[in-house]
Design a protein around this motif. Structure first.
Motif, PDB file in Angstrom:
ATOM      1  N   LEU A  43       0.813  -1.211   0.000  1.00  0.00           N
ATOM      2  CA  LEU A  43       0.000   0.000   0.000  1.00  0.00           C
ATOM      3  C   LEU A  43       0.850   1.266   0.000  1.00  0.00           C
ATOM      4  N   LEU A  44       1.938   1.237   0.766  1.00  0.00           N
ATOM      5  CA  LEU A  44       2.707   2.458   0.985  1.00  0.00           C
ATOM      6  C   LEU A  44       3.553   2.858  -0.215  1.00  0.00           C
ATOM      7  N   VAL A  45       4.229   1.893  -0.822  1.00  0.00           N
ATOM      8  CA  VAL A  45       5.157   2.237  -1.901  1.00  0.00           C
ATOM      9  C   VAL A  45       4.465   2.874  -3.105  1.00  0.00           C
ATOM     10  N   PRO A  46       3.350   2.321  -3.616  1.00  0.00           N
ATOM     11  CA  PRO A  46       2.717   2.983  -4.772  1.00  0.00           C
ATOM     12  C   PRO A  46       2.293   4.425  -4.484  1.00  0.00           C
ATOM     13  N   VAL A  47       1.823   4.685  -3.262  1.00  0.00           N
ATOM     14  CA  VAL A  47       1.398   6.040  -2.915  1.00  0.00           C
ATOM     15  C   VAL A  47       2.612   6.955  -2.752  1.00  0.00           C
ATOM     16  N   LEU A  48       3.611   6.493  -2.003  1.00  0.00           N
ATOM     17  CA  LEU A  48       4.814   7.305  -1.809  1.00  0.00           C
ATOM     18  C   LEU A  48       5.524   7.587  -3.131  1.00  0.00           C
ATOM     19  N   ALA A  49       5.488   6.608  -4.041  1.00  0.00           N
ATOM     20  CA  ALA A  49       6.168   6.771  -5.323  1.00  0.00           C
ATOM     21  C   ALA A  49       5.535   7.857  -6.182  1.00  0.00           C
ATOM     22  N   LEU A  50       4.296   8.258  -5.839  1.00  0.00           N
ATOM     23  CA  LEU A  50       3.662   9.350  -6.556  1.00  0.00           C
ATOM     24  C   LEU A  50       4.104  10.709  -6.014  1.00  0.00           C
ATOM     25  N   ALA A  51       4.602  10.727  -4.776  1.00  0.00           N
ATOM     26  CA  ALA A  51       5.039  11.978  -4.154  1.00  0.00           C
ATOM     27  C   ALA A  51       6.562  12.090  -4.084  1.00  0.00           C
ATOM     28  N   LEU A  52       7.250  10.954  -4.035  1.00  0.00           N
ATOM     29  CA  LEU A  52       8.707  10.924  -3.955  1.00  0.00           C
ATOM     30  C   LEU A  52       9.266  10.169  -5.153  1.00  0.00           C
ATOM     31  N   LYS A  53      10.581  10.101  -5.245  1.00  0.00           N
ATOM     32  CA  LYS A  53      11.196   9.254  -6.259  1.00  0.00           C
ATOM     33  C   LYS A  53      10.917   7.796  -5.903  1.00  0.00           C
ATOM     34  N   PRO A  54      10.687   6.941  -6.895  1.00  0.00           N
ATOM     35  CA  PRO A  54      10.409   5.532  -6.596  1.00  0.00           C
ATOM     36  C   PRO A  54      11.439   4.876  -5.689  1.00  0.00           C
ATOM     37  N   GLU A  74      13.284   6.281  -3.448  1.00  0.00           N
ATOM     38  CA  GLU A  74      13.109   6.802  -2.094  1.00  0.00           C
ATOM     39  C   GLU A  74      11.935   6.127  -1.399  1.00  0.00           C
ATOM     40  N   ALA A  75      10.845   5.918  -2.132  1.00  0.00           N
ATOM     41  CA  ALA A  75       9.684   5.237  -1.570  1.00  0.00           C
ATOM     42  C   ALA A  75      10.036   3.815  -1.149  1.00  0.00           C
ATOM     43  N   VAL A  76      10.813   3.130  -1.978  1.00  0.00           N
ATOM     44  CA  VAL A  76      11.219   1.753  -1.688  1.00  0.00           C
ATOM     45  C   VAL A  76      12.067   1.694  -0.423  1.00  0.00           C
ATOM     46  N   LEU A  77      13.031   2.584  -0.305  1.00  0.00           N
ATOM     47  CA  LEU A  77      13.935   2.555   0.845  1.00  0.00           C
ATOM     48  C   LEU A  77      13.224   2.952   2.142  1.00  0.00           C
ATOM     49  N   ILE A  78      12.333   3.920   2.087  1.00  0.00           N
ATOM     50  CA  ILE A  78      11.587   4.312   3.286  1.00  0.00           C
ATOM     51  C   ILE A  78      10.693   3.165   3.752  1.00  0.00           C
ATOM     52  N   ALA A 120      11.490   6.818 -14.034  1.00  0.00           N
ATOM     53  CA  ALA A 120      10.523   6.893 -12.944  1.00  0.00           C
ATOM     54  C   ALA A 120       9.085   6.598 -13.386  1.00  0.00           C
ATOM     55  N   PRO A 121       8.576   7.150 -14.501  1.00  0.00           N
ATOM     56  CA  PRO A 121       7.193   6.843 -14.900  1.00  0.00           C
ATOM     57  C   PRO A 121       6.989   5.351 -15.168  1.00  0.00           C
ATOM     58  N   VAL A 122       7.970   4.730 -15.794  1.00  0.00           N
ATOM     59  CA  VAL A 122       7.873   3.297 -16.069  1.00  0.00           C
ATOM     60  C   VAL A 122       7.896   2.508 -14.768  1.00  0.00           C
ATOM     61  N   TRP A 128      20.737  10.288   4.386  1.00  0.00           N
ATOM     62  CA  TRP A 128      20.319  10.570   5.764  1.00  0.00           C
ATOM     63  C   TRP A 128      18.897  11.099   5.834  1.00  0.00           C
ATOM     64  N   ARG A 129      18.476  11.871   4.841  1.00  0.00           N
ATOM     65  CA  ARG A 129      17.129  12.455   4.908  1.00  0.00           C
ATOM     66  C   ARG A 129      16.051  11.374   4.823  1.00  0.00           C
ATOM     67  N   LEU A 130      16.360  10.269   4.149  1.00  0.00           N
ATOM     68  CA  LEU A 130      15.406   9.162   4.094  1.00  0.00           C
ATOM     69  C   LEU A 130      15.263   8.505   5.460  1.00  0.00           C
TER      70      LEU A 130
END
Length: 246
Positions: A35-46, A48-52, A99-101, A194-196
């Protein structure tokens, strides 16, 4: 105004998505990454979403490690071993994918898990070794590429007639191993910043709250209702991500 280098709107999306996905994780045993990664990937770089998502998965998994070891099926260790071997190639593939792909592929991955869960439950016996190892290999690649080890793993456990506590513990153990491996791969490939980590630490209390609420609700539903809920979560996540992209 920014927090750890992220705009307030990005942090707001992360907070809402984290609370919802953590609740589902507490109830279903999965859902944090799916649930989290697809949503985060729309606001962050993919990536970054994966690592968070990986950091949050490791943090919450460590709080439950004793329960996981006691309740998980032995197949979870075999799947987890394959995840360790195949996560880095998946993350390297993500790094070279536009990123879009990547966003589209991540949404399709969630959709594939939804379709797999709709298949009628199988016998409770552990599948053959080849099936188990292939499940682990696919989970590892998807951990690196999409931060989502769940699509191959959820049907493996939810699709069998085994107690939901065993299924849930087995899935969470695999996801904890996958999160650890994803973070290690990110560090090795120079993708971790570090920001992640700061954003993940800020989101972790939200994960604890959502997970506790979901776990409390788990004892109030039947096994059949739990399986229906699992399928519904996967379907909603995948279709929402696809609609957003379109």
């Amino acid at each position: 105004m920014e927090i750890a280098g992220f705009a307030l709107w990005q942090v707001g999306i992360a907070l809402v998505a984290t609370l919802a996905s953590a609740y589902v994780r507490g109830l279903a045993g999965f859902g944090l990454a799916i649930l989290l990664v697809p949503v985060l990937a729309l606001a962050l770089k993919p990536v970054e979403a994966v690592l968070i998502a990986s950091m949050l998965g490791l943090m919450i998994g460590l709080t439950e490690i004793r329960w996981l070891i006691n309740q998980a099926e032995r197949s979870a260790w075999h799947i987890g071993g394959m995840v360790v071997l195949t996560t880095a190639p998946g993350m390297a593939l993500l790094a070279i994918t536009p990123a879009p792909v990547a966003r589209l592929l991540i949404a399709l991955v969630a959709l594939s898990a939804f379709v797999a869960v709709l298949i009628p439950p199988r016998e409770p016996e552990i599948p053959g070794r080849l099936n188990t190892l292939l499940t682990g290999a696919a989970s590892g690649v998807l951990t690196g590429f999409a931060g989502m080890p769940g699509p191959p793993v959820v049907p493996y456990y939810v699709g069998r007639s085994i107690p939901r506590e065993v299924a849930k513990a087995s899935m969470v153990l695999v996801f904890t191993i996958a999160s650890t491996t994803g973070i290690a791969s990110g560090l090795a490939l120079g993708m971790m910043h570090w920001r992640l980590l700061l954003l993940a630490l800020a989101l972790f209390p939200v994960v604890l709250i959502g997970n506790a609420l979901g776990h409390r609700a788990l004892g109030k539903i039947s096994d059949r209702a739990w399986r229906i809920f699992a399928a519904t979560v996967l379907g909603a996540a995948s279709f929402a991500a696809l609609l957003k992209l379109l």
